[in-house]
Design an enzyme around this catalytic site. Structure first.
Site, short mmCIF file in Angstrom:
data_model
loop_
_atom_site.label_atom_id
_atom_site.label_comp_id
_atom_site.label_asym_id
_atom_site.label_seq_id
_atom_site.Cartn_x
_atom_site.Cartn_y
_atom_site.Cartn_z
N TRP A 358 44.93 52.74 71.26
CA TRP A 358 45.68 51.69 70.43
C TRP A 358 44.73 50.55 69.92
CZ3 TRP A 358 49.46 47.62 71.71
CH2 TRP A 358 49.13 47.03 73.03
N ASP A 359 43.78 50.25 70.73
CA ASP A 359 43.08 48.95 70.51
C ASP A 359 42.57 48.74 69.12
OD1 ASP A 359 43.18 49.92 73.17
OD2 ASP A 359 41.27 48.88 73.62
N GLU A 490 50.73 47.99 81.87
CA GLU A 490 50.72 49.32 82.54
C GLU A 490 50.98 49.12 84.15
OE1 GLU A 490 46.66 50.66 81.49
OE2 GLU A 490 47.38 51.62 79.92
N LYS A 602 50.20 43.22 83.61
CA LYS A 602 48.65 43.40 83.28
C LYS A 602 48.23 42.62 81.94
CE LYS A 602 45.39 47.05 82.63
NZ LYS A 602 45.34 48.53 82.29
N GLN A 603 49.05 42.75 80.85
CA GLN A 603 48.63 42.26 79.65
C GLN A 603 49.93 42.17 78.87
OE1 GLN A 603 47.05 46.34 79.06
NE2 GLN A 603 47.00 45.64 76.90
C1 BGC Z 1 44.66 48.83 78.66
C2 BGC Z 1 45.18 49.54 77.54
C3 BGC Z 1 43.83 49.80 76.49
C4 BGC Z 1 42.84 50.36 77.49
C5 BGC Z 1 41.46 50.45 76.53
C6 BGC Z 1 43.68 49.65 79.60
O1 BGC Z 1 43.14 48.90 80.66
O2 BGC Z 1 45.74 48.58 79.59
O3 BGC Z 1 46.18 48.76 76.81
O4 BGC Z 1 44.23 50.50 75.53
O5 BGC Z 1 42.58 49.74 78.51
O6 BGC Z 1 41.11 49.25 76.57
#
Ligand code: BGC
Length: 768
Positions: A358-359, A490, A602-603
């Protein structure tokens, strides 16, 4: 302590001094690529120290059989891996009977690497004393042609410093390579045939299972003081997977000997016959020669920079950071080919398996939209359109959905799921939302609506159907809920009513509904074609609306915030600032259960929603939610700091915005997450771009018009960026007193600066 060995420089990434400890980090940071292929900055000559060998070809993958301890229904049987491709850069070197190996030399001095981002080449130089006493000076330049994108070039030059040297160059190409990331230690490449002819050699191999055929090629020339020698290889050793040539020369003290190696790949994605394709490509490259190829490279990069450079005055580290990000994004994806996409590690490592997350939609599209022709962003959207059938199959076969509901994979190469952790593969379904949001964002920015009736609407319908079926009615709440998900954060799994997920689900349904009405009025024949194809009835549409108008969102009235998930406030809410520094990063220090129970994020999650749908919320709401969630966010995803930087700038928390900017822009250069050796974080680099343009520049598009609310960190004296807005190039320059606009185009452009209308005429400078 973060890593701190990269020398600050406006245009180059520089390392000085040889340190075996930083070889793997530098192999990532100094990676080169051209959209079609890329490689880590591995040494050409043999190196017996710790190294991570990696060379990658866009679109070439291998489906590795899934390996898990406890199989769960719905897991994909295999998942595609980014493949370490055959090596074409290798040149073993023998000097006066001793192999050159930086790990075994008596002395190495003046070691220097430079990645020249302005001109698109990588240089490595050093002086070494061998165990046999020979002292040499070595200078190697390597680049991957942006135009002739199947070709890379190496110029490897040796000068003996204290005596005459007998040098044996042993250039090779080798398909006997393996992946670090492999589930069953299997080989991914099957060698098919080799061929050599004078100074050229070819190894053709194919991937097992996917049968991508690749011819790896090389052509070598030996030079003395810059003049080509008419030298053929003395001995040719060839196995089924490797061809190695041997050239012997003697060179006097102080004179320069060099080998020029042209190499690269032709692949069956683009050639019916990869071998004859490779022969043709070599001819083309040779006809141009090293100097012209380098000149073309410099010219192409200067055009890229002309369009996408961001300047920052008064802060070299920040300047270097943003250029590194822009450079890597351009090395990873050129936008020429809608079969390709932007992997989180690009061509710098294997981690993350497949290529598309989804990035791409959530972070990368704005960068490509604003710094390239709009076709590039359209290609990225088309990639998902072309994979719609697979997304429908994924939802149906693996997860039991029906009626054309589409769930796009968490990670993919070819439309099939490449990820197998139940909490992510099955639960991190918010990814579907970003794919719909990108369609909206593309139209908002480019004004090109034609994509929606042509392709986008079918994607929107598949996604809306998924959300409609995925939500369920809660009698208790008398509203629709979405249970058992993982949000962008996550560090919580299987939670109920993740705010971001519920919000984007509702939005996707509403947006799809509106576009169906619009297409029916404005593009009736497309409407008819699509509705017949997907068999959509008014009854179904009304059912969708019931879900979207009655979606549940968890809130705390007392705190005035939305809840990341139903139970967030039950956690032990210790702030990040009160967490012992020795415990961070928590994903390297804590057990998974401890992370899941913790309040640490985490984000950006709730804040990601505020980022996408900023206009749906008031500034006060943003402030309250930002202050609450920022205090629990550990930013252990590279995708996190950019969103916080943009929002901090909007809230006038400029010190914080600047700190987040540095963190996102120098994440790899300074190795904030202590893992750069595995590869760089390519997709988050587009977030860095957003944090300048949307964060400090305050750029937004509202009602077909650009708005800015420029701010500047106190550490900078000025900055500028350019954007391609609807085929006119607008340059925006900001300093502490004023903002200037310069338009390259033909039509007047109206923009708003802090809410005030400003007219920018073509080719004149407007100061506000
Ligand atoms: C992130 C995801 C991301 C993936 C690839 C993961 O660590 O939590 O949001 O899509 O990395 O960059």
């Amino acid at each position: 302590m973060n890593q701190d060995y990269i020398k600050p420089d406006n245009w180059s990434i520089i390392e000085e001094g040889f340190d075996v400890e930083s070889v793997k980090s530098s192999e990532s940071i100094f990676s080169i690529g051209n959209g079609a292929m890329g490689q880590r900055a591995n040494f050409e000559e043999n190196y017996t120290g710790e190294t991570f060998q990696g060379s990658y070809i866009a679109g070439i993958y291998y489906p590795d059989k899934t390996r898990v301890g406890w199989w769960k229904n719905g897991y994909p049987k295999y998942f595609a891996k980014v493949l370490n491709a055959p090596n074409w850069i290798g040149i073993d070197i023998e000097i006066n009977g001793e192999n050159l190996d930086l790990n075994a030399c008596a002395k190495v001095k003046n070691f220097r690497r430079e990645l020249n981002m302005k001109e698109g080449w990588y240089n490595r130089s050093f002086e070494a004393t061998l165990q046999n006493g020979t002292e040499i000076k070595v200078n190697i330049r390597r680049f991957l042609c942006m135009d002739l994108d199947e070709v890379g070039v190496i110029n490897y030059e040796i000068t003996p410093l204290n005596k005459e040297a007998k040098i044996i160059y042993k250039p090779y190409i080798d398909a006997g390579v393996t992946n670090e990331d492999a589930n069953w230690e299997e080989k991914f490449w099957e060698p098919l045939e080799t061929k050599d002819h004078e100074n050229e050699a070819f190894v053709t191999a194919q991937t097992f299972k996917t049968h991508f055929k690749v011819t790896t090629f090389m052509q070598n020339s030996i030079l003395e003081n810059g003049k080509k020698l008419n030298l053929s290889p003395e001995i040719v050793s060839a196995t089924k997977e490797k061809v190695q040539f041997i050239y012997s020369v003697s060179i006097a003290k102080g004179e320069k000997s060099s080998i020029q190696k042209i190499g690269g790949y032709t692949v069956s994605l683009n050639h019916e016959n990869t071998l004859s394709g490779a022969e043709k490509v070599i001819k083309e490259a040779l006809a141009k020669g090293y100097d012209l190829l380098l000149a073309e490279q410099i010219e192409t990069w200067s055009k890229i920079w002309e369009m996408s450079d961001i300047t920052i005055d008064g802060d070299v580290k920040a300047q270097q950071g943003i250029r590194f990000n822009i450079f890597q994004l351009n090395q990873t994806y050129s936008g020429k080919d809608s079969r390709l996409n932007i992997g989180p590690k690009g061509f710098t490592g294997e981690k993350y398996g497949g290529s598309t997350y989804w990035d791409t939609e959530a972070y990368c599209i704005p960068f490509y939209m604003a710094t390239k022709d709009q076709q590039v962003a359209r290609n990225l959207l088309t990639y998902r359109y072309n994979q719609l059938d697979k997304a429908i199959e994924n939802a149906e076969k693996n997860l039991g959905f029906k009626n054309g509901a589409a769930l796009y994979p968490m990670v993919t190469m070819n439309g099939e799921e490449c990820h197998n952790e139940w909490e992510i593969t099955h639960e991190e379904i918010h990814r579907n939302g970003a794919i719909a949001f990108a369609i909206f964002n593309y139209h908002r920015f480019t004004g090109d609506y034609s994509y929606i009736p042509e392709k986008g609407l079918e994607v929107l319908i598949g996604i809306a159907r998924f959300w409609h079926q995925r939500a369920n009615f809660s009698k208790d709440k008398n509203q629709y809920v979405i249970l058992g998900v993982t949000g962008p954060n996550e560090y919580e799994n299987n939670v109920n009513n993740n705010f971001y997920t519920n919000y984007i689900a509702k939005w996707c349904i509403d947006y799809a509904y509106e576009q169906i009405q619009k297409v029916s009025l404005e593009y009736p024949s497309d409407h008819k074609r699509i509705i017949e194809k997907v068999k959509l009835s008014d009854v179904e549409l009304q059912d969708w609306k019931k879900v979207s108008t009655n979606m549940y969102f968890a809130k705390s009235e007392e705190l005035g915030i939305y809840l990341q998930q139903d139970e967030f406030l039950d956690k032990d809410l210790v702030l990040v600032k009160d967490l012992d520094k020795s415990q961070r990063p928590i994903n390297q220090k804590w057990s998974w259960d401890r992370i899941l129970r913790s309040p640490y994020i985490k984000q950006a999650d709730v804040l990601q929603c505020f980022y996408f749908f900023e206009e749906h919320f008031s500034k006060e709401e943003l402030q309250r939610n930002f202050e609450f969630y920022e205090a629990f966010t550990v930013h252990e995803s590279s995708l996190s700091p950019c969103v916080h930087s943009i929002q901090a700038a909007k809230l006038d928390k400029m010190d914080m915005a600047y700190a987040f900017y540095l963190r996102t822009s120098r994440l790899d250069l300074d190795d904030y997450n202590k893992e750069v050796g595995e590869g760089c974080h390519i997709t988050s680099m587009a977030g860095t771009w957003m944090s300048i343009v949307e964060g400090f520049g305050g750029m937004r598009v509202k009602d077909d018009t650009l708005h800015f609310s420029p701010k500047i960190p106190k550490e900078w004296t000025g900055y500028s960026f350019k954007i391609n807005f609807r085929n006119q190039i607008l340059k925006v320059s900001v300093n502490h007193k004023e903002t200037q606009f310069h338009l390259e185009g033909t039509k007047n452009l109206t923009v708003f600066v802090n809410g005030k209308e400003v007219n920018v005429a073509p080719n004149s400078l407007i100061t506000v």
